[in-house]
Scaffold this active site. Structure first.
Site, PDB file in Angstrom:
ATOM      1  CG  ASN A  77      -2.011   1.036   1.123  1.00 25.42           C
ATOM      2  OD1 ASN A  77      -1.740   2.210   0.927  1.00 25.42           O
ATOM      3  ND2 ASN A  77      -3.247   0.593   1.274  1.00 25.42           N
ATOM      4  CB  ALA A  78       1.327   3.888  -2.473  1.00 25.78           C
TER       5      ALA A  78
END
Length: 159
Positions: A39-40
């Site tokens: 997840n960024a």
């Protein structure tokens, strides 16, 4: 399976609220917002606030609070198999009336993805005092948008 969201990460200085929909399996397992390693979200926040990236969750929580950001989810609980928002059923929203009353400096509410915005608009009514902004999801499932594109749009979170 019935799942529950986390308590907010917030304080009285919070000016921005970032809302997800509901934690995914990796986040629930770690008991951390945006816990999936692909997840960024955290990489984006550390970048826009010009801080050295860290995987330490306490450092991550301090980053958002230091920058007057609050984190929470639109949903308090739901039934969902897996991590996809599209699988959510029997959803119950969090109590935004009390939350926003307890955080009077919040003026901007950002949604981490379309589903968070949709559920918020379905269940929550807020005054025109709040600016509502939908951002592209930082989830690894949202692979159609590059990290650089996400970073550019998410830069609006910095106040």
């Amino acid at each position: 399976m019935k799942i529950h969201s986390f308590p907010s990460i917030s304080n009285q200085q919070s000016k921005v609220l970032i809302l997800g929909t509901m934690p995914g399996i990796a986040s629930l397992t770690l008991n951390q917002y945006y816990g999936h390693p692909r997840n960024a979200f955290w990489k984006i926040l550390f970048t826009i606030f010009d801080e050295p990236y860290s995987t330490d969750y306490e450092t991550r929580k301090k980053l958002v609070l230091k920058n007057n950001v609050a984190l929470w989810d639109v949903l308090q609980n739901c039934v969902r198999e897996g991590s996809l928002d599209s699988a959510i059923e029997q959803e119950i929203p969090n109590d935004f009336t009390d939350f926003l009353a307890a955080h009077p400096k919040i003026e901007k509410i950002f949604f981490n993805g379309q589903k968070a915005a949709q559920y918020f608009k379905k269940y929550v009514q807020v005054s025109n005092h709040y600016q509502l902004i939908t951002l592209p999801s930082t989830s690894p499932a949202n692979a159609g948008i590059s990290f650089e594109e996400k970073l550019h749009v998410w830069g609006n979170v910095a106040i």
